[in-house]
Design an enzyme around this catalytic site. Structure first.
Site, PDB file in Angstrom:
ATOM      1  N   SER A 143      45.821  42.274  35.280  1.00 10.17           N
ATOM      2  CA  SER A 143      45.264  41.625  35.645  1.00 10.17           C
ATOM      3  C   SER A 143      45.616  40.414  36.379  1.00 10.17           C
ATOM      4  O   SER A 143      45.747  39.365  34.952  1.00 10.17           O
ATOM      5  CB  SER A 143      43.482  41.912  35.600  1.00 10.17           C
ATOM      6  OG  SER A 143      42.602  41.374  36.409  1.00 10.17           O
TER       7      SER A 143
ATOM      8  N   TYR B 192      36.032  42.240  31.055  1.00 11.86           N
ATOM      9  CA  TYR B 192      37.393  43.575  31.328  1.00 11.86           C
ATOM     10  C   TYR B 192      38.967  42.469  30.883  1.00 11.86           C
ATOM     11  O   TYR B 192      40.023  42.747  30.917  1.00 11.86           O
ATOM     12  CB  TYR B 192      37.002  43.138  33.083  1.00 11.86           C
ATOM     13  CG  TYR B 192      38.996  44.080  33.807  1.00 11.86           C
ATOM     14  CD1 TYR B 192      38.146  45.366  33.922  1.00 11.86           C
ATOM     15  CD2 TYR B 192      39.646  42.794  33.741  1.00 11.86           C
ATOM     16  CE1 TYR B 192      39.718  45.558  34.248  1.00 11.86           C
ATOM     17  CE2 TYR B 192      40.133  43.641  35.279  1.00 11.86           C
ATOM     18  CZ  TYR B 192      40.158  44.730  35.261  1.00 11.86           C
ATOM     19  OH  TYR B 192      41.331  45.096  35.965  1.00 11.86           O
TER      20      TYR B 192
END
Length: 200
Positions: A92, A105
């Site tokens: 990400s 995350y």
């Protein structure tokens, strides 16, 4: 002219991996093969919470899907990956861009990026290249479709992106496919961000 099979798997449940590998072996045998060429670890879920408010259960769920699942599924599939094959892990942009309520995350994805480099080193003798693709904000169902379905969020991300818009799935897929091709056989142990120049 191609054949495909959809095999169900919960990547957050490592206890299911042995049965999955058995099913995969059986499927390969039906096709007259005993190995496959490419593994793309792309499963995931979203999480938005401040570090101070994240519960143990939330962190465990992130860990199981985003790191433990990637680690052990890859480990169990290594005997079935052909020498000279490829592995692509999906990370990400949130490992580089610090966004409030994304710390847990982003931290799990950062662990996947480190794992990618170690895999590349350990699997070098088998000529298996391992890379990580890190998408930016993409218009998908992820996070409840917030980038795709919220016009204000979509506009704000476009303003933060050098190319003037959020990503779409077709921006990401070709990058992954290119890493699996012979044209990019010499790219290894790299993090490639595919974000249109988000937050640069």
């Amino acid at each position: 002219g191609s054949r495909s099979a959809a095999l169900q798997l919960d990547t957050g449940d490592a206890s299911a991996f042995d049965a999955f590998v058995t099913t995969l072996r059986d499927t390969l045998r039906e096709w007259g093969a005993d190995r496959f060429d490419y593994l793309v670890n792309n499963a995931g879920n979203s999480h938005h919470n401040r570090i101070e408010n994240t519960t143990e259960a939330e962190l465990d769920a992130l860990y199981n899907i985003h790191f433990k699942g990637v680690f052990f599924l890859t480990q169990k599939l290594l005997p079935l990956i052909r020498d000279g094959g490829r592995i692509v892990n999906v990370s990400s942009g949130l490992t580089r861009i610090i966004v409030p309520e994304s710390g847990p995350y982003g931290s799990m994805k950062a662990a996947v990026e480190t794992l990618t480099r170690y895999l590349a080193k350990e699997l070098g003798p088998r000529r298996i290249a391992v890379n990580v693709v890190a998408p930016g904000a993409v218009e998908t169902d992820f996070s409840g479709g917030i980038v795709r379905d919220n016009p204000e969020m979509n506009r704000r991300i476009g303003e933060m992106t050098a190319l003037g818009r959020p990503g779409v799935p077709d921006d990401i897929g070709p990058m992954i496919a290119s890493l699996l091709s012979e044209d990019n056989r010499w790219i290894n142990a790299q993090r490639i961000e595919v974000s249109g120049g988000l937050a640069i």
